[in-house]
Design a protein around this motif. Structure first.
Motif, PDB file in Angstrom:
ATOM      1  N   ARG A 102       0.833  -1.207   0.000  1.00 28.95           N
ATOM      2  CA  ARG A 102       0.000   0.000   0.000  1.00 28.95           C
ATOM      3  C   ARG A 102       0.864   1.253   0.000  1.00 28.95           C
ATOM      4  N   THR A 160       2.581   2.131  -3.490  1.00 27.62           N
ATOM      5  CA  THR A 160       1.766   2.460  -4.660  1.00 27.62           C
ATOM      6  C   THR A 160       1.862   3.923  -5.086  1.00 27.62           C
ATOM      7  N   HIS A 200      -6.296  -5.348  -1.246  1.00 28.49           N
ATOM      8  CA  HIS A 200      -5.820  -4.003  -1.573  1.00 28.49           C
ATOM      9  C   HIS A 200      -6.817  -3.278  -2.470  1.00 28.49           C
ATOM     10  N   VAL A 251      -3.668  -0.293  -6.305  1.00 27.65           N
ATOM     11  CA  VAL A 251      -2.450  -1.024  -5.949  1.00 27.65           C
ATOM     12  C   VAL A 251      -2.128  -2.049  -7.030  1.00 27.65           C
ATOM     13  N   GLN A 300      -4.758   7.395  -4.415  1.00 29.11           N
ATOM     14  CA  GLN A 300      -4.428   6.271  -3.544  1.00 29.11           C
ATOM     15  C   GLN A 300      -3.989   6.765  -2.170  1.00 29.11           C
ATOM     16  N   GLN A 334      -5.662   4.980   1.458  1.00 30.58           N
ATOM     17  CA  GLN A 334      -4.923   4.685   2.683  1.00 30.58           C
ATOM     18  C   GLN A 334      -5.585   5.264   3.934  1.00 30.58           C
TER      19      GLN A 334
END
Length: 307
Positions: free
Chosen positions: A15, A18, A148, A152, A213, A218
């Motif tokens: 994670r 990415t 994920h 990702v 992302q 996250q």
């Protein structure tokens, strides 16, 4: 040691890597056409902010990602126009873009959300996690690879897509030719400026995805300067990988893993400031092992290549 290097650490590393990987691939594409894009940090920060804005305005996470990508493409066109059309120094343009992103996102955070420092909405939906059939049931491996966000998986898929595109297709060879010698490329009918604009747009798309992302995949929030140097780490990953997608992917994995390690070490009663600086220390150390000077020469002549 087993507690430190468990499956959750590697899951977190994927994670963490990415945003760095997506931005580094964008930097590699720009590098291949002779544009040393120092503005990756600012473009990723724009992507993170506009992803939250899009989610706030439209209430749909996929529309938010698309909104972030479009907005970052517009800002990347500023970089392209100044660097390619007006022949401005790409280093200065990139640095200016970073400062613009830092100031504009901080101002817009107050103007749109009427908050300072950070914006968080508990009702806001982030990017969903995808469970991979069959793999999710495999011990340890399923815990690392499954669950994920789609971005990702897309990031790692794009490594091989760009590797094939650059070194196995006619369009890829034309792109490489523009970066190697734009004058010679123009002499055989290749539209150098059009290809350079296209490369910067691709970089904008990738940085928009990287920012999305970061803020939706996250933490599902935005904080001022939340990129925290990830764009610069991506730039180093581009350099260490020699603008080769597979090399960029490998170097990005290193930095993402160190980022995950730094967070894990915070739970072992180590000082927070020490653990937070670990990825950046590794970045500096890796630069000492960076012996190939061709990329530095490319950076010095980057301003000329846009001519």
């Amino acid at each position: 040691m087993e507690q430190l290097l468990d499956a959750s650490l590697f899951n977190s590393a994927l994670r963490m890597v990415t945003p760095i990987l997506l931005a580094a691939l964008g930097g590699a594409i720009c590098s291949r056409v002779g544009l040393f894009n120092v503005g990756l940090e600012g473009l990723v920060l724009f992507g993170a902010f506009f992803a939250i804005v899009g989610n706030y305005l439209m209430g749909n996470v996929w529309l938010a990602v698309a909104f972030a990508v479009v907005c970052v493409m517009l800002f990347s066109m500023i970089f392209a126009y100044l660097s390619i059309q007006l022949r401005a120094n790409v280093i200065i343009v990139g640095i200016s873009l970073n400062f613009l992103a830092l100031g504009l996102t901080s101002f817009s955070l107050r103007a749109i959300f009427n908050v300072k420092g950070a914006y968080y909405d508990k009702n806001m939906q982030g990017l969903p996690g995808w469970d991979i059939p069959l793999i999710k049931d495999i011990p340890w491996l399923g815990d690392v690879l499954s669950g994920h966000s789609p971005l990702v998986y897309a990031a790692f898929l794009l490594v091989f897509v760009f590797q094939y595109f650059l070194f196995r297709t006619v369009s890829g060879f034309r792109l490489l030719a523009v970066g190697e010698n734009p004058v010679a490329a123009r002499s055989i009918g290749i539209k150098s400026k059009r290809i350079q604009y296209g490369a910067v747009l691709i970089c904008g798309i990738l940085c928009g995805l990287a920012g999305a992302q970061l803020s939706l995949g996250q933490v599902t929030m935005f904080t001022e300067n939340m990129t925290a140097g990830r764009g610069f780490i991506a730039l180093v990953a581009t350099m260490l990988g020699q603008s080769n997608p597979i090399g960029v992917g490998a170097s990005s994995l290193l930095f993402g893993f160190m980022d995950a390690i730094s967070i894990r070490l915070q739970g072992l009663a180590l000082p927070t400031h020490f653990t937070m600086m670990l990825p950046y220390v590794v970045t500096l150390v890796m630069m000492f092992f960076f012996k190939d000077k061709s990329y530095l020469a490319e950076a010095r002549k980057a301003n000329e290549s846009s001519r």
